[in-house]
Every structure is written in structure tokens, then in C-alpha cells.
Scaffold this motif. Structure first.
Motif, PDB file in Angstrom:
ATOM      1  N   TYR A   1      27.042  25.206  12.097  1.00  0.00           N
ATOM      2  CA  TYR A   1      26.968  23.847  11.676  1.00  0.00           C
ATOM      3  C   TYR A   1      27.666  23.015  12.466  1.00  0.00           C
ATOM      4  O   TYR A   1      28.777  23.201  13.217  1.00  0.00           O
ATOM      5  N   SER A   2      27.245  21.661  12.460  1.00  0.00           N
ATOM      6  CA  SER A   2      27.810  20.461  13.227  1.00  0.00           C
ATOM      7  C   SER A   2      27.968  19.141  12.397  1.00  0.00           C
ATOM      8  O   SER A   2      27.098  19.263  11.435  1.00  0.00           O
ATOM      9  N   ALA A   3      28.856  18.533  12.698  1.00  0.00           N
ATOM     10  CA  ALA A   3      28.700  17.324  12.013  1.00  0.00           C
ATOM     11  C   ALA A   3      29.499  16.109  12.525  1.00  0.00           C
ATOM     12  O   ALA A   3      30.034  16.240  13.608  1.00  0.00           O
TER      13      ALA A   3
ATOM     14  N   HIS B   1      33.835  22.794   3.899  1.00  0.00           N
ATOM     15  CA  HIS B   1      32.326  22.975   4.420  1.00  0.00           C
ATOM     16  C   HIS B   1      32.736  23.583   6.092  1.00  0.00           C
ATOM     17  O   HIS B   1      33.552  23.169   6.293  1.00  0.00           O
TER      18      HIS B   1
ATOM     19  N   CYS C   1      29.342  29.158   3.307  1.00  0.00           N
ATOM     20  CA  CYS C   1      29.507  28.051   4.075  1.00  0.00           C
ATOM     21  C   CYS C   1      30.009  26.871   3.358  1.00  0.00           C
ATOM     22  O   CYS C   1      30.068  25.713   3.965  1.00  0.00           O
ATOM     23  N   LEU C   2      29.785  26.843   1.943  1.00  0.00           N
ATOM     24  CA  LEU C   2      30.109  25.598   1.256  1.00  0.00           C
ATOM     25  C   LEU C   2      30.795  25.984   0.008  1.00  0.00           C
ATOM     26  O   LEU C   2      30.347  27.054  -0.865  1.00  0.00           O
TER      27      LEU C   2
ATOM     28  N   LYS D   1      24.980  17.392  -0.229  1.00  0.00           N
ATOM     29  CA  LYS D   1      23.819  17.870   0.434  1.00  0.00           C
ATOM     30  C   LYS D   1      22.958  16.358   1.056  1.00  0.00           C
ATOM     31  O   LYS D   1      22.335  16.674   2.085  1.00  0.00           O
TER      32      LYS D   1
ATOM     33  N   THR E   1      26.017  13.349   3.290  1.00  0.00           N
ATOM     34  CA  THR E   1      26.912  13.848   4.566  1.00  0.00           C
ATOM     35  C   THR E   1      26.475  14.036   5.638  1.00  0.00           C
ATOM     36  O   THR E   1      25.409  14.956   5.613  1.00  0.00           O
TER      37      THR E   1
ATOM     38  N   ILE F   1      25.946  16.145   8.087  1.00  0.00           N
ATOM     39  CA  ILE F   1      26.233  17.654   8.460  1.00  0.00           C
ATOM     40  C   ILE F   1      24.751  18.132   9.006  1.00  0.00           C
ATOM     41  O   ILE F   1      23.989  17.841   8.212  1.00  0.00           O
ATOM     42  N   TRP F   2      24.799  19.103  10.090  1.00  0.00           N
ATOM     43  CA  TRP F   2      23.404  19.831  10.432  1.00  0.00           C
ATOM     44  C   TRP F   2      23.726  21.017  10.698  1.00  0.00           C
ATOM     45  O   TRP F   2      24.625  21.457  11.130  1.00  0.00           O
ATOM     46  N   GLY F   3      22.707  21.952  10.383  1.00  0.00           N
ATOM     47  CA  GLY F   3      22.483  23.290  10.609  1.00  0.00           C
ATOM     48  C   GLY F   3      21.488  23.586  11.488  1.00  0.00           C
ATOM     49  O   GLY F   3      20.445  23.152  11.183  1.00  0.00           O
TER      50      GLY F   3
ATOM     51  N   ASN G   1      16.696  20.384   4.568  1.00  0.00           N
ATOM     52  CA  ASN G   1      17.162  20.568   3.133  1.00  0.00           C
ATOM     53  C   ASN G   1      16.078  20.147   2.237  1.00  0.00           C
ATOM     54  O   ASN G   1      15.404  19.173   2.390  1.00  0.00           O
TER      55      ASN G   1
END
Lengths: 147, 77
Positions: free
Chosen positions: A58-60, A89, A100-101, A125, A128, A130-132, A146
Motif C-alpha cells: 500500500y502507498s498513499a 490503514h 490491512c484496514l 474505499k 481516500t 490510497i493505492w494497493g 476496487n
């Protein structure tokens, strides 16, 4: 009485069951609460093009995400009669089967806890940044989508 | 006039950088035009833009030291 204090949402790596248990234990003093609802997101071993996901990295955009988490929290407090809420998160690598959440909503009554928790998870979801990155056994990857 | 650009997720692989700078653009339409000239492969993926951490939906003026973020579809949780 509402607990609106800001805490850091992002945790490096997986969220441990011990951390979750400790969070629950910390509420025993808040005796106005009658209902907790907890959502846990777990990394799933999806099969994509015949390859199995073994982890998600995960990055954000952390600063923007923290601002949005704050806005989402404030709006949820206005919309539902809840006592407190906590959002955590993961960032970085989380293996399949790990959490992860972690979304934790406490209210006087179950309906508010259920409704607020679901609303909160859907908003996180959708809104925000956030990327997986789904990592396969052979170290190749695809970017998570998602639903 | 200098605009800082943050690039996230899949876009950082397409552009091959997580941070860029663009000079002499007055608004997000000009910014986009220049960006797609430099990185035509960006046409392959849908993304939104944030200026100073707010998502924008229409042409927005840009000022010196503004931060523009390129955000591919979110996939948290």
C-alpha cells in the motif's frame, strides 16, 4: 460525550490482532457504550491471470488522505449518534491473511454502530488516495482495482 | 513560476518518477496539455488531479509553488 481526538491513521505493515484486542480493551472504561461494530479488511489471495496474490503493497498521498480522514470522521459524527470511532490503514507490505484496514465504531445502540461503520468503510474505499499493488509469487505485480 | 507535481500508484510507473516539476503553466488545462505532450502514455489510464490536496473538477488557476497531484483510481482497504 464524543471522542474526536485525532490519531494517526496509517500504520506501517499489517495491523496485528494484538493491536485490535488492545483497542477493544481500551473501551472498557467508556461505560456509555452499548455497541461496537468492527470492520477488518484482510488481504485476499486473488487469482489473476493464473497467478496468486501473496501480498499487497500500500502507498498513499498521506497528507491529503489524513485531511480526508478527518473530514469523513467529522461528517460521520454529525450524521450518526455514535460515541467514538477509530480508523487504521496499513502502508507498505501486507501479506495475504493479514489485516490491512481496521475500522472501529462505538455507539450507545447497535443500529448507529452498524450504519456508521458501513458508511465509514465505503467512504474510505471511495474517497481516500490510497493505492494497493498486488504482488504475486514471482515478484510481478498488478495495481489493485476496487469494486 | 514553478509547479510541483506528485505522481502516485500506477502513474508513477508510466511516468517513471514520483515527483516532477513544470514551468510556465497558468492553469490546470495548460498543465494537462503539457503533461500529455511529455507523457503520451498517460492517455492509457484514467486519473484525477488534486491541486494543493483538493480534487479539482474544472480548469483551475495555478500559482507559483502550487502542488498538483496525479491520482489514479483509489484502491485502499
Amino acid at each position: 460525550m464524543t471522542d474526536k481526538k485525532k490519531h494517526k491513521v496509517f500504520i506501517q505493515g499489517a495491523i496485528t490482532p494484538t493491536f485490535i484486542a488492545d483497542s477493544i480493551a481500551k473501551h472498557s472504561g467508556k461505560t456509555a457504550i452499548g455497541a461496537h461494530d468492527i470492520f477488518l479488511g484482510q488481504v485476499r489471495n486473488d487469482l489473476i491471470d493464473n497467478k496468486t496474490v501473496v501480498a499487497i503493497e500500500y502507498s498513499a498521498y498521506e497528507e491529503m488522505a489524513e485531511n480526508l480522514f478527518h473530514e469523513i470522521r467529522e461528517a460521520i459524527f454529525v450524521k450518526y449518534d455514535i460515541v467514538c470511532m477509530h480508523i487504521y490503514h496499513s502502508l507498505g507490505l501486507v501479506k495475504t491473511g493479514e489485516i490491512c484496514l481496521f475500522v472501529f465504531v462505538s455507539a450507545k445502540h447497535r443500529k448507529d454502530a452498524f450504519d456508521a461503520c458501513r458508511d465509514l468503510v465505503e467512504q474510505i474505499k471511495a474517497m481516500t488516495p490510497i493505492w494497493g499493488k498486488e504482488i504475486f509469487e514471482d515478484d510481478s505485480h498488478v495495481w489493485k482495482k476496487n469494486n | 513560476m514553478k509547479i510541483k507535481i506528485l505522481v502516485f500508484g500506477q502513474l508513477s510507473e508510466i511516468i517513471n518518477a514520483s515527483e516532477l516539476a513544470l514551468l510556465a503553466v497558468n492553469n490546470t488545462d495548460e498543465f494537462n496539455k503539457k503533461l500529455f505532450e511529455l507523457y503520451p502514455k498517460l492517455n492509457e489510464i484514467k486519473f484525477t488531479m488534486a491541486v494543493n490536496k483538493k480534487i479539482i473538477h474544472e480548469n483551475t488557476p495555478l500559482n507559483h509553488e502550487d502542488v498538483v497531484a496525479l491520482l489514479p483510481p483509489f484502491s485502499g482497504g
